[in-house]
Design a protein around this motif. Structure first.
Motif, PDB file in Angstrom:
ATOM      1  N   ALA A  70     -26.864  43.346 -15.417  1.00 21.94           N
ATOM      2  CA  ALA A  70     -28.173  43.151 -16.121  1.00 21.94           C
ATOM      3  C   ALA A  70     -29.236  43.157 -14.808  1.00 21.94           C
ATOM      4  CB  ALA A  70     -28.226  41.671 -16.845  1.00 21.94           C
ATOM      5  N   LEU A  71     -28.945  42.600 -13.812  1.00 21.39           N
ATOM      6  CA  LEU A  71     -29.904  42.427 -12.603  1.00 21.39           C
ATOM      7  C   LEU A  71     -30.161  43.994 -12.065  1.00 21.39           C
ATOM      8  CD1 LEU A  71     -28.868  39.410 -10.867  1.00 21.39           C
ATOM      9  CD2 LEU A  71     -30.876  39.793 -12.097  1.00 21.39           C
ATOM     10  N   ALA A  72     -29.055  44.769 -12.130  1.00 26.34           N
ATOM     11  CA  ALA A  72     -29.124  46.273 -11.671  1.00 26.34           C
ATOM     12  C   ALA A  72     -30.074  47.055 -12.677  1.00 26.34           C
ATOM     13  CB  ALA A  72     -27.932  46.830 -11.565  1.00 26.34           C
ATOM     14  N   ASP A  73     -29.822  46.660 -13.822  1.00 29.39           N
ATOM     15  CA  ASP A  73     -30.685  47.279 -14.861  1.00 29.39           C
ATOM     16  C   ASP A  73     -32.248  46.769 -14.836  1.00 29.39           C
ATOM     17  OD1 ASP A  73     -30.992  48.717 -17.425  1.00 29.39           O
ATOM     18  OD2 ASP A  73     -31.394  46.916 -18.552  1.00 29.39           O
ATOM     19  N   LEU A  74     -32.413  45.655 -14.596  1.00 34.13           N
ATOM     20  CA  LEU A  74     -33.842  44.889 -14.448  1.00 34.13           C
ATOM     21  C   LEU A  74     -34.342  45.768 -13.351  1.00 34.13           C
ATOM     22  CD1 LEU A  74     -36.038  43.057 -15.040  1.00 34.13           C
ATOM     23  CD2 LEU A  74     -34.989  41.498 -13.565  1.00 34.13           C
ATOM     24  N   ARG A 206     -35.241  20.032  -9.827  1.00 33.75           N
ATOM     25  CA  ARG A 206     -36.687  19.489 -10.504  1.00 33.75           C
ATOM     26  C   ARG A 206     -37.800  20.325  -9.651  1.00 33.75           C
ATOM     27  NH1 ARG A 206     -36.670  14.424 -12.904  1.00 33.75           N
ATOM     28  NH2 ARG A 206     -34.488  13.405 -12.928  1.00 33.75           N
ATOM     29  N   ALA A 207     -37.564  21.137  -8.666  1.00 34.67           N
ATOM     30  CA  ALA A 207     -38.625  21.955  -8.276  1.00 34.67           C
ATOM     31  C   ALA A 207     -39.138  23.113  -9.036  1.00 34.67           C
ATOM     32  CB  ALA A 207     -38.243  22.316  -6.763  1.00 34.67           C
ATOM     33  N   PHE A 208     -38.213  23.559  -9.901  1.00 34.14           N
ATOM     34  CA  PHE A 208     -38.461  24.698 -10.769  1.00 34.14           C
ATOM     35  C   PHE A 208     -39.457  24.455 -12.127  1.00 34.14           C
ATOM     36  CE2 PHE A 208     -34.722  25.688  -8.216  1.00 34.14           C
ATOM     37  CZ  PHE A 208     -34.863  27.062  -8.031  1.00 34.14           C
ATOM     38  N   ASP A 209     -39.999  25.540 -12.244  1.00 32.71           N
ATOM     39  CA  ASP A 209     -40.951  25.338 -13.652  1.00 32.71           C
ATOM     40  C   ASP A 209     -40.122  25.701 -14.800  1.00 32.71           C
ATOM     41  OD1 ASP A 209     -43.492  25.121 -12.116  1.00 32.71           O
ATOM     42  OD2 ASP A 209     -43.052  27.200 -11.597  1.00 32.71           O
ATOM     43  N   GLU A 210     -39.105  26.455 -14.618  1.00 35.71           N
ATOM     44  CA  GLU A 210     -38.331  26.699 -15.830  1.00 35.71           C
ATOM     45  C   GLU A 210     -36.709  26.768 -15.437  1.00 35.71           C
ATOM     46  OE1 GLU A 210     -37.309  30.492 -19.222  1.00 35.71           O
ATOM     47  OE2 GLU A 210     -38.875  30.705 -17.492  1.00 35.71           O
ATOM     48  N   ARG A 211     -36.002  26.240 -16.467  1.00 34.97           N
ATOM     49  CA  ARG A 211     -34.649  26.080 -16.155  1.00 34.97           C
ATOM     50  C   ARG A 211     -33.588  26.462 -17.344  1.00 34.97           C
ATOM     51  NH1 ARG A 211     -35.790  19.883 -14.358  1.00 34.97           N
ATOM     52  NH2 ARG A 211     -37.503  20.428 -15.260  1.00 34.97           N
ATOM     53  N   ARG A 212     -32.755  27.304 -17.017  1.00 31.65           N
ATOM     54  CA  ARG A 212     -31.844  27.815 -18.016  1.00 31.65           C
ATOM     55  C   ARG A 212     -30.403  27.466 -17.776  1.00 31.65           C
ATOM     56  NH1 ARG A 212     -34.025  33.036 -20.914  1.00 31.65           N
ATOM     57  NH2 ARG A 212     -36.229  32.804 -20.885  1.00 31.65           N
ATOM     58  N   TYR A 213     -29.623  26.917 -18.410  1.00 29.89           N
ATOM     59  CA  TYR A 213     -28.050  26.419 -18.122  1.00 29.89           C
ATOM     60  C   TYR A 213     -26.983  27.271 -19.061  1.00 29.89           C
ATOM     61  CZ  TYR A 213     -30.778  23.418 -14.809  1.00 29.89           C
ATOM     62  OH  TYR A 213     -31.661  23.084 -14.043  1.00 29.89           O
ATOM     63  N   MET A 219     -26.368  34.032 -19.508  1.00 26.09           N
ATOM     64  CA  MET A 219     -27.625  33.474 -19.318  1.00 26.09           C
ATOM     65  C   MET A 219     -28.625  34.535 -18.644  1.00 26.09           C
ATOM     66  SD  MET A 219     -27.574  30.664 -20.724  1.00 26.09           S
ATOM     67  CE  MET A 219     -29.251  30.281 -20.456  1.00 26.09           C
ATOM     68  N   VAL A 220     -27.789  35.201 -17.709  1.00 20.90           N
ATOM     69  CA  VAL A 220     -28.771  36.469 -16.978  1.00 20.90           C
ATOM     70  C   VAL A 220     -28.885  37.468 -17.723  1.00 20.90           C
ATOM     71  CG1 VAL A 220     -28.795  37.909 -15.037  1.00 20.90           C
ATOM     72  CG2 VAL A 220     -27.918  35.720 -14.830  1.00 20.90           C
ATOM     73  N   PRO A 221     -28.096  38.219 -18.756  1.00 21.77           N
ATOM     74  CA  PRO A 221     -28.787  39.259 -19.558  1.00 21.77           C
ATOM     75  C   PRO A 221     -29.597  38.792 -20.535  1.00 21.77           C
ATOM     76  CG  PRO A 221     -26.395  39.323 -19.151  1.00 21.77           C
ATOM     77  CD  PRO A 221     -26.668  38.108 -18.521  1.00 21.77           C
ATOM     78  N   ALA A 222     -29.507  37.532 -20.956  1.00 16.74           N
ATOM     79  CA  ALA A 222     -30.682  37.157 -22.073  1.00 16.74           C
ATOM     80  C   ALA A 222     -31.811  36.924 -21.179  1.00 16.74           C
ATOM     81  CB  ALA A 222     -30.193  35.676 -22.530  1.00 16.74           C
ATOM     82  N   LEU A 228     -37.992  41.791 -19.783  1.00 15.75           N
ATOM     83  CA  LEU A 228     -38.400  43.141 -20.293  1.00 15.75           C
ATOM     84  C   LEU A 228     -39.082  42.957 -21.684  1.00 15.75           C
ATOM     85  CD1 LEU A 228     -35.296  44.860 -19.239  1.00 15.75           C
ATOM     86  CD2 LEU A 228     -37.373  45.056 -18.163  1.00 15.75           C
ATOM     87  N   GLY A 229     -38.649  42.121 -22.462  1.00 17.01           N
ATOM     88  CA  GLY A 229     -39.617  42.132 -23.786  1.00 17.01           C
ATOM     89  C   GLY A 229     -40.999  41.672 -23.771  1.00 17.01           C
ATOM     90  N   GLY A 230     -41.061  40.744 -22.612  1.00 18.75           N
ATOM     91  CA  GLY A 230     -42.523  40.137 -22.477  1.00 18.75           C
ATOM     92  C   GLY A 230     -43.408  40.734 -21.682  1.00 18.75           C
TER      93      GLY A 230
END
Length: 231
Positions: A70-74, A206-213, A219-222, A228-230
Motif C-alpha cells: 500500500a505504501l509503495a502504491d501511494l 498523545r502527540a499525534f492529531d489523528e490515531r488509528r489502531y 490499517m495502512v491500506p485503508a 488518495l480518495g481525499g
C-alpha cells in the motif's frame, strides 16, 4: 501533497520479522549491550555477526505484506500527480523495496549490506558475515546497521523532508527510540498535521492529531485509500 511516512518494526511484524521493544520483542530475549553496540563488536565480532546472520536468514524467507504494498502504491500515485511520499524507515529489512517502493531512507541501516569499520566501504551482502573480509582493505566486515551509541543515517535529508511535508505519519513505531520519536514534535512545531497508525498506542501517542489502531496489513491500506480518495 507531500507526505512524510516513518515506519518501524510493526509494519514488518506480519511478514514474520520480530519486533524489538514489545513484550515479546528481540530485546526481551537478547542483550543489546552484547549484540548491538560498537563495543560488543570489538569485544566479540563473531558473536555479533552470528546474531545478524540469523536475522539475515530470517529476512531472506520473509515477504512484504499488504502494508508495504500500500505504501509503495501511494508513493507511485502521489508522484504521478506531482506529490511526494518520503518513506523513511527505522527497519533494516528490504520489504519496502521488494513491495515496489522506489526510494526508501533507511535511517538505521540495511541488513543486506555490510560495512568495513576500517575503510568505511559499504557493499551489498546477503550471505553470512562470519569470517568475511573487505575486498578493498582486507578488514573484517560488520553489519551495515546503526547500533546503540551510533548516529542514524541521512539525518540532514530526513529533517529537510520533514520541513517540506504537509502530513507526518508514523506507522508501527514504539515512539521510544530517538531521534525518530522526536519527529512528531518537530512536525507539530512546524504546523504539520500528524497521524499515528499502530497496533497499540505508542509511547508518544498523545502527540499525534489523528490515531488509528489495528494490524498494519489492514490499517495502512485503508488509510492509503482515504488519502488518495481525499486529494
Amino acid at each position: 501533497m507531500n507526505i512524510f511516512v516513518l515506519t518501524g518494526a510493526g509494519v514488518s511484524a506480519e511478514s514474520g520479522l520480530g519486533t524489538f521493544r514489545d513484550t515479546s520483542g528481540l530485546w526481551t530475549r537478547f542483550d543489546p549491550a552484547k549484540l548491538a553496540t560498537p563495543e560488543a563488536f570489538k569485544r566479540d565480532p563473531a558473536q555479533v555477526n552470528a546474531f545478524y546472520d540469523a536475522r539475515r536468514a530470517n529476512l531472506r524467507g520473509a515477504q512484504p505484506n499488504a502494508a508495504h504494498f500500500a505504501l509503495a502504491d501511494l508513493q507511485r500515485r502521489l508522484a504521478e500527480t506531482g506529490g511526494r511520499l518520503f518513506l523513511c524507515t527505522q527497519n533494516i529489512d528490504d520489504l519496502h523495496e521488494r513491495a515496489g517502493a522506489q526510494h526508501v531512507v533507511h535511517m538505521h541501516g540495511e541488513l543486506f549490506k555490510a560495512r568495513c569499520p576500517g575503510c568505511e566501504a559499504v557493499v551489498d551482502w546477503r550471505d553470512d558475515l562470519s569470517g568475511a573480509r573487505c575486498a578493498d582493505c582486507g578488514g573484517g566486515l560488520r553489519p551495515h546497521v546503526v547500533w546503540f551509541g551510533e548516529t542514524p543515517l541521512e539525518m540532514d535529508a530526513i529533517y529537510d523532508a520533514l520541513e517540506e511535508a504537509d502530513l507526518f505519519v508514523a506507522i508501527g513505531t514504539s515512539g521510544s527510540v530517538y531521534p525518530a520519536a522526536g519527529f512528531v514534535s518537530e512536525a507539530r512545531r512546524a504546523g504539520i498535521r500528524t497521524c499515528e497508525i499502530n497496533l497499540d498506542p505508542s509511547d508518544n501517542a498523545r502527540a499525534f492529531d489523528e490515531r488509528r489502531y489495528g494490524v498494519a496489513s489492514e490499517m495502512v491500506p485503508a488509510w492509503v485509500e482515504d488519502v488518495l480518495g481525499g486529494r
